[in-house]
Design an enzyme around this catalytic site. Structure first.
Site, PDB file in Angstrom:
ATOM      1  N   LYS A  53     -14.483 -13.436 -30.548  1.00 26.65           N
ATOM      2  CA  LYS A  53     -16.217 -13.458 -30.989  1.00 26.65           C
ATOM      3  C   LYS A  53     -17.018 -14.844 -32.511  1.00 26.65           C
ATOM      4  O   LYS A  53     -17.966 -15.191 -32.423  1.00 26.65           O
ATOM      5  CB  LYS A  53     -17.271 -11.804 -31.955  1.00 26.65           C
ATOM      6  CG  LYS A  53     -17.605 -11.334 -30.880  1.00 26.65           C
ATOM      7  CD  LYS A  53     -17.575  -9.547 -30.995  1.00 26.65           C
ATOM      8  CE  LYS A  53     -17.979  -9.397 -29.588  1.00 26.65           C
ATOM      9  NZ  LYS A  53     -17.744  -7.209 -30.198  1.00 26.65           N
ATOM     10  N   GLN A  97     -17.369  -3.736 -34.878  1.00 27.32           N
ATOM     11  CA  GLN A  97     -16.541  -3.342 -33.588  1.00 27.32           C
ATOM     12  C   GLN A  97     -16.633  -2.346 -33.307  1.00 27.32           C
ATOM     13  O   GLN A  97     -15.935  -1.328 -33.950  1.00 27.32           O
ATOM     14  CB  GLN A  97     -15.189  -4.737 -33.639  1.00 27.32           C
ATOM     15  CG  GLN A  97     -14.913  -4.481 -32.498  1.00 27.32           C
ATOM     16  CD  GLN A  97     -15.711  -5.361 -31.589  1.00 27.32           C
ATOM     17  OE1 GLN A  97     -16.426  -6.430 -31.709  1.00 27.32           O
ATOM     18  NE2 GLN A  97     -14.971  -4.155 -30.328  1.00 27.32           N
ATOM     19  N   ASP A 120     -26.219  -5.866 -31.721  1.00 28.57           N
ATOM     20  CA  ASP A 120     -25.466  -5.024 -30.870  1.00 28.57           C
ATOM     21  C   ASP A 120     -26.647  -3.978 -30.298  1.00 28.57           C
ATOM     22  O   ASP A 120     -27.129  -3.542 -29.090  1.00 28.57           O
ATOM     23  CB  ASP A 120     -24.824  -3.621 -30.555  1.00 28.57           C
ATOM     24  CG  ASP A 120     -23.273  -4.511 -31.100  1.00 28.57           C
ATOM     25  OD1 ASP A 120     -23.062  -5.042 -30.108  1.00 28.57           O
ATOM     26  OD2 ASP A 120     -22.886  -4.288 -31.667  1.00 28.57           O
TER      27      ASP A 120
HETATM   28  N1  GUN Z   1     -16.665  -2.864 -28.477  1.00 33.41           N
HETATM   29  C1  GUN Z   1     -17.114  -2.749 -26.811  1.00 33.41           C
HETATM   30  N2  GUN Z   1     -17.728  -3.507 -26.956  1.00 33.41           N
HETATM   31  C2  GUN Z   1     -18.542  -3.935 -27.466  1.00 33.41           C
HETATM   32  C3  GUN Z   1     -20.311  -4.451 -28.141  1.00 33.41           C
HETATM   33  O1  GUN Z   1     -20.781  -4.591 -27.064  1.00 33.41           O
HETATM   34  N3  GUN Z   1     -20.484  -4.681 -29.797  1.00 33.41           N
HETATM   35  C4  GUN Z   1     -19.658  -3.250 -30.192  1.00 33.41           C
HETATM   36  N4  GUN Z   1     -20.157  -3.345 -31.693  1.00 33.41           N
HETATM   37  N5  GUN Z   1     -18.172  -3.017 -29.931  1.00 33.41           N
HETATM   38  C5  GUN Z   1     -18.159  -3.159 -28.893  1.00 33.41           C
END
Ligand code: GUN
Length: 287
Positions: A53, A97, A120
């Site tokens: 990311k 995350q 998100d």
């Molecule tokens: N863990 C797995 N996929 C995601 C996501 O799309 N966002 C976040 N914050 N954590 C994740």
């Protein structure tokens, strides 16, 4: 034989468009979108996702900062950090995350995020906005799936769309986005009766169950578009999706590979949401 949908290529094109918009924003408004990524503990998969990311942000010209906290972090410390980031002017998006280490309350942390920075789209108010169709952000993975369908001109309106899995992150919002595109949507889960028959009636089949090789060729209507959101390890430790590629590929009309299908789209959509958040904050400042 299914046409494979190249998520890497679609994501690259989305990211290039975002990079152009970011550059224009810097030039015209003097604003650089900023994303804060919070990671707690040392889960290796989370570490990889966070690294990817950050790298994607840098490539798009988006400013990012990482907050790596130990697994011993308390709920209060984490919520305090989120609140500090809520107030930080150069931060437009906050991503915590998931999953969080045991003992931390994910729901409370998500609810602490300013909804206008919730890139998100996990906050209750953003989930409600999606339900109504009046949203700023769409959850990254379902939005990425819609983008993949669009990239192949796969019509959703009037089609039977079957979503396998009902998580808050993927299954439920996925169903809602397909519904917004006028699909006739069925959500399946562990209590669904005769799952293979329901799947076989799908023109568009989206699997988000997290079980390796769960969807087999006998569960797929010939010519159907099969979207594999799974991210699993097979018996040899190799990355694989929910779909049994060997038996589904000869039957489906379209298929997303794992890796290289939905995965790259999730990050592209995160960048898109961060840009959208920056636009939102720019507008709010003008008022
Ligand atoms: N863990 C797995 N996929 C995601 C996501 O799309 N966002 C976040 N914050 N954590 C994740």
């Amino acid at each position: 034989m299914a046409k494979l949908i190249d998520g890497k290529a679609v994501a690259a094109s989305v990211r290039a468009g975002i990079a152009q918009e970011v550059a224009a924003m810097q030039e015209n408004d003097g604003v650089t979108p900023g994303l804060a990524v919070v990671i707690v503990g040392d889960d290796p998969a989370s570490r990889t996702y966070v690294n990817n990311k950050k790298k994607a942000c840098a490539e798009a010209g988006i400013y990012s900062e990482e907050y790596a906290l130990p697994a011993t972090t308390t709920q209060q410390e984490l919520v305090d950090l989120v609140q500090t980031l809520n107030r930080k002017q150069d931060i437009d998006g906050i991503l915590v995350q998931l999953p969080l280490p045991k003992g931390l309350d994910e729901k409370a942390v998500i609810e602490a995020i300013d909804p206008s920075k919730d890139v998100d789209a996990f906050h209750e108010s953003n989930v409600g906005r999606i339900m109504i169709g009046n949203f700023h952000f769409l959850p990254c993975t379902p939005a990425g799936v819609m983008e993949l369908l669009r990239s192949e001109n796969i019509e959703v309106a009037g089609k039977h769309c079957v979503v396998v899995g009902r998580s808050n992150i993927v299954g439920k919002p996925m169903a809602m986005l397909l519904l917004h595109s006028n699909g006739t949507v069925t959500i399946c889960h562990s209590k669904t009766q005769d799952l293979p028959a329901v799947c076989r009636s799908a023109d568009i089949l989206v699997s988000a169950v997290g079980k390796a090789k769960f969807i087999t060729g006998d569960m797929v209507k010939p010519g159907a578009a099969v979207i594999d959101v799974g991210m699993n390890r097979d018996e040899n430790g190799k990355l694989c999706g929910d779909v049994d590629f060997a038996s589904v590929e000869p039957v489906a009309g379209y298929l997303t590979p794992v890796p290289g299908g939905v995965g790259p789209m999730t990050i592209a959509m995160l960048l898109k949401n961060t840009l959208a958040a920056a636009k939102l904050h720019c507008k709010a400042e003008e008022k």
